[in-house]
Design a protein around this motif. Structure first.
Motif: not given
Length: 318
Positions: A12-20, A239-243, A260-275
């Protein structure tokens, strides 16, 4: 709540980033590109803010400009899905209109030993426990090796998880040699014929050089104990650490090539685009993603499922 619903809520936090651009997502791409350049600019800003990365953002916008006959949302979803495809051949199939992804019900390591690496604090040890349960639920025999001997109580933490799950754990002493633990674990796995061994590794030493050299050493001793292993090296990334996390990933990838990469904590960030940035810049697939603390909150990554959850839509598969 289903996995897709948990993923949707977690993003949801990442979604808000593209809501513009939300007010224009239903419009035809041609109309938006021709008449609303400000919308494209807003979208560019939103993607960069979500940590998609500038290079990937430029390619996404170019794909959108060429997407005649689609609305902006569908064009954006297609472009993001394409960016999340690490295999160039499969990406080309997507460009031609094919959908090579089928929903993956499991992620099967190529061999028997998986090195799990990452800096302290990303949830590495807990992720290993979740992986153990995931594969046990699919009929695999599993072992752990507590190779993070430098972090206080890391071995005890993995030992507790092993006892709780009924998974054998090869332990060392606090402050001892991580490579020795890895060697013992790989030797024991080979002798017992266990399907999978997950090796926890150090996440921090007194400098980055020493940490990377330690990981190289662990890899070498595993190869001696169990030829052709480790078959996989998976990085756990918060995921919270982003770049910043992406820069960490690059350093690890240089030291011991990632599979391979395992991405954790996607629920705590607006930076889900890091994937997107991970796949594009490392060329390494996302194996699992996590959106919570429960065992089943770690699930195999599927690009189309991820994008659908990000936009909170349920689009039938082709």
């Amino acid at each position: 709540m289903s996995w897709l619903e948990r993923l949707r809520d977690g993003l949801s936090k990442t979604r808000q980033q593209i809501n513009s651009t939300a007010g224009f997502l239903g419009q035809d791409v041609r109309d938006v590109v021709t008449n609303r350049l400000d919308t494209i600019e807003d979208l560019e800003y939103a993607l960069i803010a979500a940590d998609v990365g500038r290079a990937a953002t430029e390619e996404i916008l170019e794909d959108i400009r060429r997407a005649e006959g689609k609305n902006l949302q569908q064009a954006l979803m297609d472009a993001l899905t394409l960016q999340l495809e690490p295999d160039a051949r499969r990406a080309e199939f997507r460009k031609l209109g094919f959908a090579p992804d089928a929903r993956r019900t499991s992620v099967d390591p190529r061999g028997h030993v998986v090195m799990v690496i990452g800096v302290n604090g990303v949830g590495k040890t807990t992720t290993i426990a979740k992986l153990g349960q995931y594969y046990m639920n699919r009929g695999k025999s599993v072992m752990f090796a507590a190779g993070d001997t430098f972090r206080a109580a890391a071995g005890a933490q993995l030992g507790e998880w092993g006892e709780r799950l009924g998974i054998p754990v090869v332990q060392g002493t606090d402050g001892g040699d991580p490579a020795a633990v890895a060697f013992d674990g790989a030797s024991a796995r080979a002798a017992r014929g266990t399907d999978l061994l997950f090796i926890d590794t150090a996440g921090r030493l007194h400098n980055k050089h020493n940490l990377m050299e330690e990981l190289k050493k662990v890899r070498r001793v595993v190869e001696k104990a169990d030829p052709a292993e480790p078959s996989e090296t998976w990085l756990v990334l918060d995921a919270v650490t982003g770049q910043n996390g992406l820069q960490q990933a690059k350093k690890f990838h240089e030291a011991t090539p990632l599979t391979g990469v395992i991405v954790t904590k996607l629920d705590g960030t607006a930076k889900g685009g890091i994937l997107v940035a991970i796949v594009r810049e490392l060329g390494v697939p996302i194996k699992f993603i996590g959106v919570g603390e429960q065992a089943d909150d770690l699930q195999p990554f599927d690009s189309q499922e991820f994008v659908r959850a990000l936009f909170d839509v349920n689009i039938p598969r082709e």
